[in-house]
Design a protein around this motif. Structure first.
Motif, PDB file in Angstrom:
ATOM      1  N   LYS A 166       0.996  -1.248  -0.007  1.00 34.09           N
ATOM      2  CA  LYS A 166      -0.029  -0.091  -0.075  1.00 34.09           C
ATOM      3  C   LYS A 166       0.945   1.160  -0.212  1.00 34.09           C
ATOM      4  CE  LYS A 166      -3.776   0.050   2.374  1.00 34.09           C
ATOM      5  NZ  LYS A 166      -4.730   0.320   3.663  1.00 34.09           N
ATOM      6  N   VAL A 167       0.595   2.173  -0.936  1.00 33.82           N
ATOM      7  CA  VAL A 167       1.416   3.447  -0.838  1.00 33.82           C
ATOM      8  C   VAL A 167       0.404   4.560  -0.642  1.00 33.82           C
ATOM      9  CG1 VAL A 167       3.251   2.407  -2.451  1.00 33.82           C
ATOM     10  CG2 VAL A 167       1.070   3.625  -3.624  1.00 33.82           C
ATOM     11  N   GLY A 168       1.017   5.641  -0.016  1.00 40.42           N
ATOM     12  CA  GLY A 168       0.141   6.822   0.072  1.00 40.42           C
ATOM     13  C   GLY A 168       1.051   8.090   0.055  1.00 40.42           C
ATOM     14  N   LEU A 169       0.220   9.065  -0.203  1.00 33.05           N
ATOM     15  CA  LEU A 169       0.836  10.567  -0.034  1.00 33.05           C
ATOM     16  C   LEU A 169      -0.104  11.392   0.868  1.00 33.05           C
ATOM     17  CD1 LEU A 169       2.852  12.478  -1.413  1.00 33.05           C
ATOM     18  CD2 LEU A 169       1.396  12.711  -3.178  1.00 33.05           C
ATOM     19  N   ILE A 170       0.431  12.223   1.425  1.00 29.39           N
ATOM     20  CA  ILE A 170      -0.204  13.016   2.436  1.00 29.39           C
ATOM     21  C   ILE A 170       0.410  14.449   2.042  1.00 29.39           C
ATOM     22  CG2 ILE A 170      -0.808  14.085   4.593  1.00 29.39           C
ATOM     23  CD1 ILE A 170      -0.895  11.152   5.492  1.00 29.39           C
ATOM     24  N   THR A 171      -0.320  15.521   1.621  1.00 22.32           N
ATOM     25  CA  THR A 171       0.098  16.936   1.483  1.00 22.32           C
ATOM     26  C   THR A 171      -0.712  17.935   2.283  1.00 22.32           C
ATOM     27  OG1 THR A 171      -1.352  17.054  -0.244  1.00 22.32           O
ATOM     28  CG2 THR A 171       0.789  16.424  -0.838  1.00 22.32           C
ATOM     29  N   LYS A 172      -0.158  18.763   2.754  1.00 22.73           N
ATOM     30  CA  LYS A 172      -0.906  19.742   3.617  1.00 22.73           C
ATOM     31  C   LYS A 172      -0.378  21.109   3.474  1.00 22.73           C
ATOM     32  CE  LYS A 172      -1.929  16.588   7.263  1.00 22.73           C
ATOM     33  NZ  LYS A 172      -3.186  16.425   7.201  1.00 22.73           N
ATOM     34  N   TYR A 173      -1.258  22.179   3.529  1.00 18.51           N
ATOM     35  CA  TYR A 173      -0.609  23.577   3.454  1.00 18.51           C
ATOM     36  C   TYR A 173      -1.583  24.442   4.524  1.00 18.51           C
ATOM     37  CZ  TYR A 173      -0.744  28.446   2.526  1.00 18.51           C
ATOM     38  OH  TYR A 173      -0.354  30.177   2.524  1.00 18.51           O
ATOM     39  N   VAL A 174      -0.795  25.208   5.386  1.00  6.43           N
ATOM     40  CA  VAL A 174      -1.458  26.032   6.311  1.00  6.43           C
ATOM     41  C   VAL A 174      -0.945  27.280   6.165  1.00  6.43           C
ATOM     42  CG1 VAL A 174      -2.147  26.389   8.880  1.00  6.43           C
ATOM     43  CG2 VAL A 174      -1.691  24.034   7.902  1.00  6.43           C
ATOM     44  N   GLY A 175      -1.638  28.419   6.081  1.00  3.13           N
ATOM     45  CA  GLY A 175      -1.372  29.770   6.021  1.00  3.13           C
ATOM     46  C   GLY A 175      -2.117  30.466   6.933  1.00  3.13           C
ATOM     47  N   SER A 176      -1.437  31.399   7.755  1.00  2.00           N
ATOM     48  CA  SER A 176      -2.272  32.141   8.739  1.00  2.00           C
ATOM     49  C   SER A 176      -1.648  33.448   8.651  1.00  2.00           C
ATOM     50  CB  SER A 176      -2.076  31.693  10.132  1.00  2.00           C
ATOM     51  OG  SER A 176      -0.721  31.788  10.569  1.00  2.00           O
ATOM     52  N   ASP A 177      -2.646  34.477   8.872  1.00  4.60           N
ATOM     53  CA  ASP A 177      -2.547  35.992   8.788  1.00  4.60           C
ATOM     54  C   ASP A 177      -2.893  36.583   9.982  1.00  4.60           C
ATOM     55  OD1 ASP A 177      -1.317  36.247   5.940  1.00  4.60           O
ATOM     56  OD2 ASP A 177      -3.170  35.648   5.520  1.00  4.60           O
ATOM     57  N   ASP A 178      -2.077  37.096  10.773  1.00  4.64           N
ATOM     58  CA  ASP A 178      -2.646  37.985  12.050  1.00  4.64           C
ATOM     59  C   ASP A 178      -2.223  39.454  11.984  1.00  4.64           C
ATOM     60  OD1 ASP A 178      -3.638  38.325  14.488  1.00  4.64           O
ATOM     61  OD2 ASP A 178      -2.060  37.155  15.544  1.00  4.64           O
ATOM     62  N   SER A 179      -3.101  40.186  12.189  1.00  2.32           N
ATOM     63  CA  SER A 179      -3.037  41.724  12.101  1.00  2.32           C
ATOM     64  C   SER A 179      -3.566  42.444  13.098  1.00  2.32           C
ATOM     65  CB  SER A 179      -3.767  42.310  10.711  1.00  2.32           C
ATOM     66  OG  SER A 179      -3.412  43.625  10.743  1.00  2.32           O
ATOM     67  N   TYR A 180      -2.985  43.286  13.824  1.00  2.00           N
ATOM     68  CA  TYR A 180      -3.570  43.987  15.133  1.00  2.00           C
ATOM     69  C   TYR A 180      -2.698  45.114  15.310  1.00  2.00           C
ATOM     70  CZ  TYR A 180       0.522  41.028  16.725  1.00  2.00           C
ATOM     71  OH  TYR A 180       1.767  40.571  16.754  1.00  2.00           O
ATOM     72  N   PRO A 181      -3.158  46.004  16.345  1.00  2.00           N
ATOM     73  CA  PRO A 181      -2.504  47.453  16.829  1.00  2.00           C
ATOM     74  C   PRO A 181      -1.170  46.842  17.693  1.00  2.00           C
ATOM     75  CG  PRO A 181      -4.619  47.167  17.580  1.00  2.00           C
ATOM     76  CD  PRO A 181      -4.545  45.988  16.905  1.00  2.00           C
ATOM     77  N   TRP A 182      -0.339  47.887  17.529  1.00  2.00           N
ATOM     78  CA  TRP A 182       0.971  47.688  17.994  1.00  2.00           C
ATOM     79  C   TRP A 182       1.406  49.001  18.304  1.00  2.00           C
ATOM     80  CZ3 TRP A 182       5.758  49.349  15.078  1.00  2.00           C
ATOM     81  CH2 TRP A 182       6.939  48.736  15.595  1.00  2.00           C
ATOM     82  N   ASP A 183       2.418  49.110  19.300  1.00  2.00           N
ATOM     83  CA  ASP A 183       3.130  50.331  19.898  1.00  2.00           C
ATOM     84  C   ASP A 183       4.450  50.308  19.999  1.00  2.00           C
ATOM     85  OD1 ASP A 183       3.841  52.371  22.406  1.00  2.00           O
ATOM     86  OD2 ASP A 183       2.051  52.988  21.213  1.00  2.00           O
ATOM     87  N   ILE A 184       5.356  51.287  19.128  1.00  2.00           N
ATOM     88  CA  ILE A 184       6.683  51.170  19.096  1.00  2.00           C
ATOM     89  C   ILE A 184       7.474  51.424  20.384  1.00  2.00           C
ATOM     90  CG2 ILE A 184       6.873  51.612  16.628  1.00  2.00           C
ATOM     91  CD1 ILE A 184       7.803  54.542  17.528  1.00  2.00           C
ATOM     92  N   SER A 185       6.637  52.049  21.203  1.00  2.00           N
ATOM     93  CA  SER A 185       7.313  52.610  22.630  1.00  2.00           C
ATOM     94  C   SER A 185       6.756  51.680  23.750  1.00  2.00           C
ATOM     95  CB  SER A 185       6.968  53.875  22.951  1.00  2.00           C
ATOM     96  OG  SER A 185       5.530  54.119  23.191  1.00  2.00           O
ATOM     97  N   ALA A 186       6.032  50.974  23.527  1.00  2.00           N
ATOM     98  CA  ALA A 186       5.620  50.102  24.821  1.00  2.00           C
ATOM     99  C   ALA A 186       5.420  48.355  24.393  1.00  2.00           C
ATOM    100  CB  ALA A 186       4.137  50.691  25.040  1.00  2.00           C
ATOM    101  N   ASP A 187       4.542  47.858  25.079  1.00  2.00           N
ATOM    102  CA  ASP A 187       4.571  46.286  24.885  1.00  2.00           C
ATOM    103  C   ASP A 187       3.420  45.749  23.947  1.00  2.00           C
ATOM    104  OD1 ASP A 187       5.027  43.718  25.820  1.00  2.00           O
ATOM    105  OD2 ASP A 187       3.632  43.814  27.566  1.00  2.00           O
ATOM    106  N   GLY A 188       3.900  46.120  22.701  1.00  2.00           N
ATOM    107  CA  GLY A 188       3.134  45.570  21.550  1.00  2.00           C
ATOM    108  C   GLY A 188       1.441  45.968  21.914  1.00  2.00           C
TER     109      GLY A 188
END
Length: 395
Positions: A263-285
């Motif tokens: 028995k032969v098999g092939l598994i392929t997967k792709y996962v893509g995630s995008d995370d966007s949110y407010p940020w602050d350069i002078s403090a704690d993200g």
């Protein structure tokens, strides 16, 4: 719809402890996973510490993160807790093993196509309730009397608060300072006279979640296959400074039995995630934005009389300082299963995983208009930034 497989497992398996890592309710929030409280002791400068260990996760025999698995594509889940059952996986299984099998092609001939769509609205479990501006001012003045210090709110300031609460449309929430060059906030907003519920002003009552899933499966002579695609999108609760998380998944599974013993098999997967949110350069993200909400006085107005959002509200920062995180993972896993003698099975499987992670931080200039029409910059041109950080792992 749920955003991660951890949410599906939470409370469903005895001894499996799952908790949100940040307890913030942010879109795409990750979870810590632990079996029976297993962990390790470490010695550091501050003394001994105990760290909970994460279980070893295998998806169709491929090491993956639970957060990268589409819950709609899961066929079965097994949680191995004791040492005897996890021994075959070696040192990586010191804190237990979670085995996940995704859906395969059907044994019946023909092709089956299915599509599902889920739409949901998420609401916060609870939000702190702020007192109104007048009670806030009176309580602070009472505390000042008890401690023998100067009153933070004068009678004139309290009268302005009362007037604003009666007629907010025609009463400015803050007045110019004595020089006329800026707004009289005096001590984190104590000089202002608006009546702002910051949680109500900055957050929506609900956020949208939606999921699309498409699957195609079937079988032919000695062959079965399964293809699936998933799309998940979740908005945050922030009213002005948008935050969102998107995950896209593709999965393919092919199995063929050319010979009775092969028995032969092939598994392929792709996962893509995008995370966007407010940020602050002078403090704690992104934590800075939440911290600002809880510290703003109710007397501070959302907007200043000259127009535009008040810099102290954090909205200008949240809209112009952003962090974007993008992750793409590809998995290729061919396998061969040999059974020359009945019940004597040898399985050969090769796993190749390629992961690309990109983090981009952007800070644009923004300003607040002053009473004399001058601009008070929250970020000037010399402070603007564009930071791209890419990390790639291949194994």
């Amino acid at each position: 719809p749920v955003s991660t497989l951890e949410q599906v497992l939470q409370g469903a398996v005895p001894g499996l402890n799952i908790a949100a890592t940040g307890s913030s309710g942010q879109p795409g929030e990750s979870y810590s996973v632990n079996i029976r409280g297993l962990g390790s002791l470490a010695n550091s400068a501050g003394g001994a510490s105990f760290t909970l260990g994460a279980p070893y996760v295998l998806v169709d025999g491929v090491p993956m993160n639970l957060n990268d698995v589409d819950p709609n594509n899961v066929k079965s889940i097994s949680v191995l807790k004791d040492a005897a059952s996890t021994a075959i996986y070696g040192a990586r299984a010191a804190y237990g093993v979670i085995l996940i099998t995704t859906k395969s092609g059907s044994d019946s001939p023909g092709m089956k196509v299915s599509y599902s769509y889920n739409y949901a609205m998420a609401q916060p479990t609870t939000f702190p309730r702020q007192v109104d501006a007048l009670n806030f001012a009176l309580i602070l003045d009472s505390a000042a009397v008890n401690t023998g210090i100067a009153l933070p709110f004068s009678d004139e300031a309290i009268d302005r608060i009362r007037q604003y609460m009666k007629d907010p449309e025609n009463t400015p929430g803050v007045v110019p300072n004595s020089a006329g060059t800026g707004w009289d906030f005096t001590g984190s907003g104590l000089g202002a006279n608006a009546n702002t519920d910051w949680y109500d002003a900055l957050f929506r009552k609900n956020a949208i979640r939606q999921t699309h899933n498409l699957s195609i499966s079937g079988s032919g002579r000695n062959v079965n296959y399964a293809l699936s695609a998933g799309y998940f999108h979740e908005d945050g609760l922030s009213r002005y400074a948008s935050e969102q998380y998107t995950r896209k998944t593709l999965s393919g599974k092919l199995e063929a039995t050319p010979l009775n013993w092969l028995k032969v098999g092939l598994i392929t997967k792709y996962v893509g995630s995008d995370d966007s949110y407010p940020w602050d350069i002078s403090a704690d993200g992104r934590n800075f934005f939440m911290n600002r909400v809880s510290r703003n006085a109710p007397t501070l107005p959302l907007k200043n009389p000259s127009g535009g959002f008040l810099s102290a509200s954090g909205i200008n920062s949240g809209q112009n300082e952003r962090e974007n995180r993008n992750t793409a993972q590809w998995v290729l896993s061919p396998s061969v299963k040999l059974e020359p003698v009945k019940n004597w099975v040898t399985t050969l499987q090769y796993n190749y995983t390629y992961t690309n992670y990109t983090q981009t931080d952007i800070a644009n200039t923004f300003y607040q208009l002053q009473p004399d029409s001058s601009k008070s910059f929250g970020l000037n041109q010399s402070q603007t930034k564009y930071i791209a950080n890419t990390s790639t792992t291949t194994y």
